[in-house]
Design an enzyme around this catalytic site. Structure first.
Site, PDB file in Angstrom:
ATOM      1  N   ARG A   1       8.527  11.468   8.261  1.00 52.53           N
ATOM      2  CA  ARG A   1       9.815  10.646   8.214  1.00 52.53           C
ATOM      3  C   ARG A   1      10.485  10.598   7.081  1.00 52.53           C
ATOM      4  O   ARG A   1       9.950  10.568   5.915  1.00 52.53           O
ATOM      5  CB  ARG A   1       9.249   8.872   8.604  1.00 52.53           C
ATOM      6  CG  ARG A   1       8.723   8.706   9.866  1.00 52.53           C
ATOM      7  CD  ARG A   1       8.087   7.321   9.924  1.00 52.53           C
ATOM      8  NE  ARG A   1       6.989   7.123   8.712  1.00 52.53           N
ATOM      9  CZ  ARG A   1       6.591   5.764   8.827  1.00 52.53           C
ATOM     10  NH1 ARG A   1       7.022   4.749   9.358  1.00 52.53           N
ATOM     11  NH2 ARG A   1       5.576   5.615   7.816  1.00 52.53           N
TER      12      ARG A   1
ATOM     13  N   CYS B   1       9.428   4.346   4.121  1.00 49.04           N
ATOM     14  CA  CYS B   1       9.675   2.873   3.512  1.00 49.04           C
ATOM     15  C   CYS B   1      11.135   2.947   2.535  1.00 49.04           C
ATOM     16  O   CYS B   1      11.838   2.141   3.011  1.00 49.04           O
ATOM     17  CB  CYS B   1       8.529   2.692   2.687  1.00 49.04           C
ATOM     18  SG  CYS B   1       6.985   2.354   3.846  1.00 49.04           S
TER      19      CYS B   1
ATOM     20  N   LEU C   1       0.805  -1.171   0.039  1.00 48.04           N
ATOM     21  CA  LEU C   1      -0.042  -0.057  -0.055  1.00 48.04           C
ATOM     22  C   LEU C   1       0.790   1.063   0.036  1.00 48.04           C
ATOM     23  O   LEU C   1       2.051   1.384   0.514  1.00 48.04           O
ATOM     24  CB  LEU C   1      -0.986   0.053   1.335  1.00 48.04           C
ATOM     25  CG  LEU C   1      -0.463   0.081   2.552  1.00 48.04           C
ATOM     26  CD1 LEU C   1      -0.227   1.693   3.012  1.00 48.04           C
ATOM     27  CD2 LEU C   1      -1.557  -0.401   3.585  1.00 48.04           C
TER      28      LEU C   1
HETATM   29  C1  UGA Z   1       6.026   3.015  -1.025  1.00 47.61           C
HETATM   30  C2  UGA Z   1       5.536   2.301  -2.206  1.00 47.61           C
HETATM   31  O1  UGA Z   1       5.477   3.093  -3.170  1.00 47.61           O
HETATM   32  C3  UGA Z   1       4.658   1.346  -1.773  1.00 47.61           C
HETATM   33  O2  UGA Z   1       4.204   0.474  -2.891  1.00 47.61           O
HETATM   34  C4  UGA Z   1       4.900   0.436  -0.553  1.00 47.61           C
HETATM   35  O3  UGA Z   1       3.900  -0.515   0.014  1.00 47.61           O
HETATM   36  C5  UGA Z   1       5.276   1.439   0.603  1.00 47.61           C
HETATM   37  O4  UGA Z   1       6.208   2.372   0.123  1.00 47.61           O
HETATM   38  C6  UGA Z   1       5.720   0.727   1.910  1.00 47.61           C
HETATM   39  O5  UGA Z   1       6.754  -0.161   1.735  1.00 47.61           O
HETATM   40  O6  UGA Z   1       5.090   0.412   2.697  1.00 47.61           O
HETATM   41  P1  UGA Z   1       4.972   5.186   0.043  1.00 47.61           P
HETATM   42  O7  UGA Z   1       6.268   5.408   1.056  1.00 47.61           O
HETATM   43  O8  UGA Z   1       3.548   5.519   0.771  1.00 47.61           O
HETATM   44  O9  UGA Z   1       4.988   3.787  -0.753  1.00 47.61           O
HETATM   45  O10 UGA Z   1       5.161   6.440  -1.108  1.00 47.61           O
HETATM   46  P2  UGA Z   1       5.335   6.653  -2.740  1.00 47.61           P
HETATM   47  O11 UGA Z   1       4.100   6.972  -3.132  1.00 47.61           O
HETATM   48  O12 UGA Z   1       6.176   5.301  -3.033  1.00 47.61           O
HETATM   49  O13 UGA Z   1       6.358   7.731  -2.536  1.00 47.61           O
HETATM   50  C7  UGA Z   1       7.587   7.676  -2.128  1.00 47.61           C
HETATM   51  C8  UGA Z   1       8.442   9.116  -2.282  1.00 47.61           C
HETATM   52  O14 UGA Z   1       8.846   9.182  -3.525  1.00 47.61           O
HETATM   53  C9  UGA Z   1       7.978  10.211  -1.873  1.00 47.61           C
HETATM   54  O15 UGA Z   1       8.704  11.090  -1.166  1.00 47.61           O
HETATM   55  C10 UGA Z   1       7.502  10.820  -3.349  1.00 47.61           C
HETATM   56  O16 UGA Z   1       7.470  12.086  -3.305  1.00 47.61           O
HETATM   57  C11 UGA Z   1       8.717  10.094  -4.254  1.00 47.61           C
HETATM   58  N1  UGA Z   1       8.476  10.299  -5.460  1.00 47.61           N
HETATM   59  C12 UGA Z   1       7.431   9.413  -5.996  1.00 47.61           C
HETATM   60  C13 UGA Z   1       9.020  11.022  -6.397  1.00 47.61           C
HETATM   61  O17 UGA Z   1       9.840  11.886  -6.007  1.00 47.61           O
HETATM   62  N2  UGA Z   1       8.831  10.697  -7.748  1.00 47.61           N
HETATM   63  C14 UGA Z   1       7.961  10.001  -8.083  1.00 47.61           C
HETATM   64  O18 UGA Z   1       7.734  10.109  -9.696  1.00 47.61           O
HETATM   65  C15 UGA Z   1       7.204   9.633  -7.422  1.00 47.61           C
END
Ligand code: UGA
Length: 437
Positions: free
Chosen positions: A334, A264, A150
């Site tokens: 975080r 994460c 998720l």
């Molecule tokens: C992430 C994974 O996407 C989930 O599939 C996973 O279940 C989760 O970790 C986990 O291990 O529990 P999450 O941490 O909620 O989910 O956030 P993401 O949507 O993956 O974004 C992570 C970071 O990447 C954010 O800081 C976001 O701003 C950044 N990001 C995302 C970018 O800089 N560019 C992008 O194109 C996408």
């Protein structure tokens, strides 16, 4: 099914509420009395769209309860372990003390035939070790590993309608039994055609960390290209669009900007390297060190660019920081790139005034030294520069002309490539971004 969810944080609270929504009888267990009280009263202890509504509706059915008392687990058939596995202080490895404590305190209460189901993200090898602990203390119980994918901000949707299910189960008959329990728990998703991968413990554990390592790599890849775009006058957002049309590549997770943070991706890629090292396969993942370094450089670049738009000095300048959460639709700070940049700007002499729609309470707790505003307008009034560090919808939809009336000087850094440069420039702003001319 009668299910417990042990650990009611971002993952567990959502999982508990969604399992009750699907018709199961659920008991959420957490050591934090305040969290349990809030959840029991239908209040989410953190911001997650849709969760408060779900907590209220599930509690009203009587199928969702919360407690701090582990002995109540004795009446339940399946037990999800959803506690945190943060990075150890001063090390790359994951801290497994919460997982170990959850399992060892649960084992004495397991009834015959009960199934312990790991959800927390753990280093490969953990499930097999925990299976030994379950086996020793409750020989008639079993253990499965069922990683969670998720995303914060979409957690309810992702849990109710997952894009895949992965079961890590033991060999033989015990594996069949574990699969039958999981099939019953996920009956709704399975009947909707959700893809299912049934495998061993190690594969299931590696699926989870590989997925996060891939996502982190994809983001750092485009951010590395952004670095080259910056020194050539190219536009990384156009590059992402163009390569994203190739469906082998795909446009998702190619948004260049401040990079990844959260509870994460950063700690998972570090724990993965640490574990590979312990297993003698460290060379396989040395590229993840580079992924991490590219990601950290984004924050430095954002501070440098802010200094640049302020004619070379941050000292004494008023900087409005828009966004503190690690991503929109979350109050999670975080390892937040946004908060990190805000702190660095202040350390280099800027007068930072920060605003975020949801993350201020958490940010204040960690960084009381920053100044916080209660609205975008308050933050921006008389600012020498505005920096957008989390792409909340509210910031993406700002009207450059009206907003320009508030500030002291029309300088904006778009740290997430989420604004329209032409519109902002047309309204008289000096617009800068990471990887865009
Ligand atoms: C992430 C994974 O996407 C989930 O599939 C996973 O279940 C989760 O970790 C986990 O291990 O529990 P999450 O941490 O909620 O989910 O956030 P993401 O949507 O993956 O974004 C992570 C970071 O990447 C954010 O800081 C976001 O701003 C950044 N990001 C995302 C970018 O800089 N560019 C992008 O194109 C996408």
């Amino acid at each position: 099914m009668r299910i417990t969810v042990i650990g009611c944080g971002y993952l567990g609270a959502v999982h508990a509420a969604c399992m009750a929504e699907l018709g199961h009888e659920v008991l959420g267990i957490d050591v934090d009395q305040a969290k349990v009280d809030a959840l029991a009263a239908g209040r989410a202890p953190f911001f997650e769209p849709g969760l408060p509504e779900l907590l209220r509706s599930a509690s009203a059915t009587g199928r969702l309860r919360f407690t701090t008392d582990m002995s109540q687990a004795a009446d339940y058939d399946a037990h999800f372990i959803a506690v945190g596995t943060p990075q150890k202080k001063g090390e790359f490895a994951a801290d497994l003390s919460y997982v170990d404590a959850a399992v060892t305190s649960l084992v004495p209460h397991l009834k015959p035939g009960a199934l312990v189901i790991g959800k927390s993200t753990v280093p490969v090898g953990t499930a097999r070790r925990l299976a030994g602990i379950v086996e020793a203390g409750a020989p008639d119980a079993g253990l499965a590993w069922n990683p969670e994918f998720l995303r914060e901000g979409f957690a309810v949707e992702d849990t109710l309608r997952p894009d895949r299910l992965v079961y890590g189960v033991p060999e033989g008959e015990a594996g069949e039994r574990a699969k039958a329990v999981l099939d019953e728990i996920y009956a709704v998703a399975l009947s909707n055609g959700t893809p299912l991968v049934v495998t061993g413990y190690e594969t299931a554990e590696l699926v989870k960390v590989s997925a996060n390592a891939f996502l982190a790599t994809k983001i750092s890849f485009i951010n590395a290209i952004a670095e080259v775009a910056d020194v050539t006058g190219a536009d990384v957002t156009k590059i992402a669009d163009a390569i994203g049309y190739d469906d082998r590549i795909g446009r998702k997770f190619l948004n260049a900007g401040l990079g990844f943070g959260g509870g994460c991706l950063p700690k998972d890629i570090r724990a993965f390297q640490a574990r590979a090292g312990e297993l003698g396969a460290d060379q396989a993942l040395t590229f993840l060190r580079e992924v991490d370094e590219i990601n950290q450089r984004r924050r430095v670049r954002a501070v440098d660019l802010t200094r640049e738009i302020l004619d070379g000095t941050l000292r004494g300048k008023k900087v409005a920081v828009l966004g503190l959460a690690f991503k929109p639709n979350s109050d999670d700070i975080r390892d937040s790139p946004a908060l990190d940049v805000a702190v660095q700007l202040r350390a280099q002499g800027a007068r930072v005034i920060a605003y975020d729609p949801e993350a201020i309470v958490n940010a204040k707790r960690q960084h009381p030294e920053l100044d916080y505003a209660s609205s975008v307008e308050e933050a921006a009034t008389d600012a020498d520069a505005v920096v957008v560090l989390t792409e909340w919808k509210q910031f993406r939809e700002l009207d450059p002309a009206a907003f320009g009336e508030l500030v002291g000087a029309k300088n904006i850094l778009d740290g997430r490539n989420c604004l329209d440069p032409e519109a902002w420039r047309a309204a008289g702003w000096q617009y800068r971004a990471l990887g865009r001319p």
